[in-house]
Design an enzyme around this catalytic site. Structure first.
Site, short mmCIF file in Angstrom:
data_model
loop_
_atom_site.label_atom_id
_atom_site.label_comp_id
_atom_site.label_asym_id
_atom_site.label_seq_id
_atom_site.Cartn_x
_atom_site.Cartn_y
_atom_site.Cartn_z
N CYS A 5 64.02 -75.50 58.79
CA CYS A 5 65.44 -75.63 58.41
C CYS A 5 65.59 -76.47 57.15
CB CYS A 5 66.25 -76.31 59.51
SG CYS A 5 66.15 -75.56 61.12
N ASP A 6 64.93 -77.62 57.12
CA ASP A 6 65.30 -78.66 56.16
C ASP A 6 64.31 -78.90 55.02
OD1 ASP A 6 67.52 -79.01 57.75
OD2 ASP A 6 66.66 -80.68 58.88
N CYS A 17 63.37 -80.44 62.13
CA CYS A 17 63.09 -79.01 61.92
C CYS A 17 62.62 -78.78 60.50
CB CYS A 17 64.35 -78.18 62.23
SG CYS A 17 64.15 -76.42 61.91
#
Ligand SMILES: Cc1cc2nc3c(=O)[nH]c(=O)nc-3n(C[C@H](O)[C@H](O)[C@H](O)COP(=O)(O)OP(=O)(O)OC[C@H]3O[C@@H](n4cnc5c(N)ncnc54)[C@H](O)[C@@H]3O)c2cc1C
Lengths: 214, 325
Positions: free
Chosen positions: B152-153, B149
């Protein structure tokens, strides 16, 4: 217009009206440490509390009010404690923005309603835990899955007084993220040693929790 | 300006009503569109989502090919709007894990972790999840440098050299987003060419800090505590290479979320649900729509088309059922 758009504000007003209990938010602010993050958090919480008389906000100065900082075991600002009439171990570190705004509302709702939806099995197993345990979960505001991880942690803290549920916005606390080797979110850490990444369903989460304690 | 995402119906919802005309499993673009249509048909509708409303689309930074938004729109915002629209037309949403489904009988039942619901028709819109590579090192380093992701990261890879596996549309698009954070990207693609949309290919080729390894197979992800390198093999020459990098983002396709249905519904060999042109599955009263079904293009535009069609088919089915009774 404030940070919470008028449509959401209207919805939240109705939503908070159904609360059985008042919700007390204790917020630890600072003008020195992470001042920008603190400012944003303060604005969000101020707006929320002005929406409903059921939401009470009390602001503490992280640098000056050391007694409170110690009493609530606050690591760093911005820190938000969500509680009923007593501390039930819910902590949120960072700006509750992006998807994490949902986490804030969910936890407030849980306290305000005084109940949660969770399976009997999970409730039973987690209420049996007798030793003190701290669950930390690292999240980012752009992570759509993270509120789910945060929700289970706060639910468990709600069920069992021995469980402390701490949600941390990873971007805003890079040193802490580094210490716990956070390279993906959500990342859950139990008692600062046992960790796992990603979303687990409630039953499996409790299994990991028990594993982490023993 | 801070963006506050708020799901007006969430984890704490307990619904009194147990019986519905239609239950939609999955609250991605497909499920939400189906809900708009069943809602407007005045069918009592429940959407069960196990994660976050919006599905895969909600974790995409910018969607540029969905009509009506000439400047593009963030996946979060697009799906948030769909959610408001579905609620406006009366569909209920519950966020919970689906434990068990019984689809073979006339009345279908869906059991979540804490409740059980029933309906006469079911629309499966559970989408798909990122596929894993199944190579040495992938599991060991998941969350220690291996990610699926980007939104997200990405911040954890600020100023680092990373690899993106897969040069399809997702890989290139997410790569362009990652370039806002990382120092450089090596794209590893199994095929001898990129499959991404041409416009994305042109954009990525203009960037300086990217390198392409086409016709390369990823053999392993290596490191000690975290990812330190990858080993690739040139499929033409057989030459193996260790490339030092500190992050690996994987975009190598999708695996369908069909675990719950594998024993009762016909699936293709990759596990996608087989549905006819009306989106009927092998089971009466059960429809499949969106990324979860066997199809050749998985996009938001095709997902919403499927959602509308599945809702229409479910409505037709319910009308026939009523006539029979
Ligand atoms: C990285 C990436 C970039 C993309 N970029 C674009 C783009 O630019 N343009 C474009 O058009 N498309 C893009 N797509 C594709 C697009 O996101 C999908 O085609 C679309 O989201 C499919 O919608 P869906 O509702 O069928 O499935 P999904 O979006 O996958 O939603 C399915 C939902 O079902 C839920 N679910 C799963 N199992 C269950 C269960 N048992 N019970 C209840 N709920 C369940 C899931 O949590 C999920 O929320 C991209 C995809 C990816 C991965």
């Amino acid at each position: 217009m404030g940070l919470i758009n008028s449509e959401n504000a209207k919805y939240l007003k109705e939503h908070f009206r159904s609360f059985k209990n008042p919700v007390n938010i204790l917020y630890f602010n600072s003008k020195k440490t992470n001042p920008d993050f603190c400012n944003s958090t303060r604005l969000i919480l101020n707006e929320l509390s002005s929406i409903s008389p059921k939401i009470n906000l009390k602001i503490f100065d992280f640098e000056k009010e050391k007694n409170e900082v110690q009493k609530y075991n606050i690591m760093m600002p911005p820190a938000t404690v969500i509680q009923s009439d007593r501390d039930i171990g819910l902590r949120y570190y960072g700006i509750p923005s992006g998807y994490e705004f949902s986490t804030l509302i969910n936890s407030i709702t849980m306290v305000g309603r005084g109940r949660i939806d969770i399976s009997d099995e999970v409730r039973k197993r987690s209420s049996l835990l007798k030793e003190k345990v701290e669950i930390m979960v690292f999240v980012t505001p752009s992570c759509p899955h993270c509120p789910r991880a945060a929700a289970i942690v706060h639910k468990l803290a709600f069920i069992n007084e021995n469980i402390k549920g701490t949600v941390i916005e990873a971007n805003e606390f890079p040193e802490l993220s580094k210490e716990f080797k956070v390279m993906t979110v959500p990342k859950t850490i139990i008692n600062k040693n046992h960790s796992f990444e990603g979303i687990y369903r409630d039953e499996r989460f409790v299994e990991e929790l028990i594993k982490g304690i023993s | 300006m801070l963006d506050l995402k708020f799901q007006s119906e969430g984890y704490n919802t307990k619904l009194e009503e147990r019986n519905y005309d239609v239950i939609i499993l999955g609250g991605g673009p497909t499920g939400l569109t189906a809900g708009i249509y069943t809602g407007r048909a005045l069918l009592k509708t429940l959407i069960i989502e196990e994660n976050m409303i919006g599905g895969e689309a909600s974790s995409t930074e910018l969607i540029e090919n969905y009509p009506g938004f000439p400047d593009g729109i963030s996946g979060m915002e697009l799906t948030e709007r769909m959610k408001k629209q579905v609620e406006k037309f009366g569909a209920k949403i519950v966020i919970n894990h689906t434990d068990k489904v019984v689809l073979t009988s006339k009345i279908k039942s869906v059991k979540t972790d804490s409740e059980e619901f029933q309906s006469k028709a079911i629309i499966i819109a559970t989408g798909s999840s990122p596929k894993s590579l199944n190579i040495p090192g992938e599991r060991t380093f998941k969350g220690r440098g291996v990610s699926y992701c980007a939104t997200c990261d990405a911040p954890f890879f600020k100023s680092k050299d990373i690899a993106v596996i897969g040069a399809g549309s997702s890989g290139i698009q997410e790569g362009l987003f990652l370039l806002e954070y990382v120092k450089s990207i090596k794209f590893i693609e199994f095929l001898p060419y990129m499959t991404a949309e041409k416009i994305l290919q042109e954009r990525i080729k203009k960037r300086e800090n990217v390198e392409f390894f086409l016709n390369h197979k990823l053999l392993s992800i290596n490191g000690d505590q975290t990812v330190e390198s990858i080993t690739t093999e040139n499929r033409g020459t057989g030459e193996k290479r260790d490339i030092p990098i500190s992050g690996v983002f994987v975009f190598v396709g999708l695996k369908p979320n069909t675990e719950l249905f594998k024993d009762s519904i016909e699936l293709d060999k990759e596990g996608f649900i087989v549905a006819d042109e009306h989106l009927r599955t092998s089971l009466e009263g059960v429809f499949a729509a969106g990324d979860v079904r066997k199809k050749i293009l998985r996009q938001v535009a095709t997902a919403v088309g499927d959602g509308a069609l599945a809702a229409f088919s479910a409505k037709t089915y319910l009308e026939r059922l009523k006539l029979k009774d």
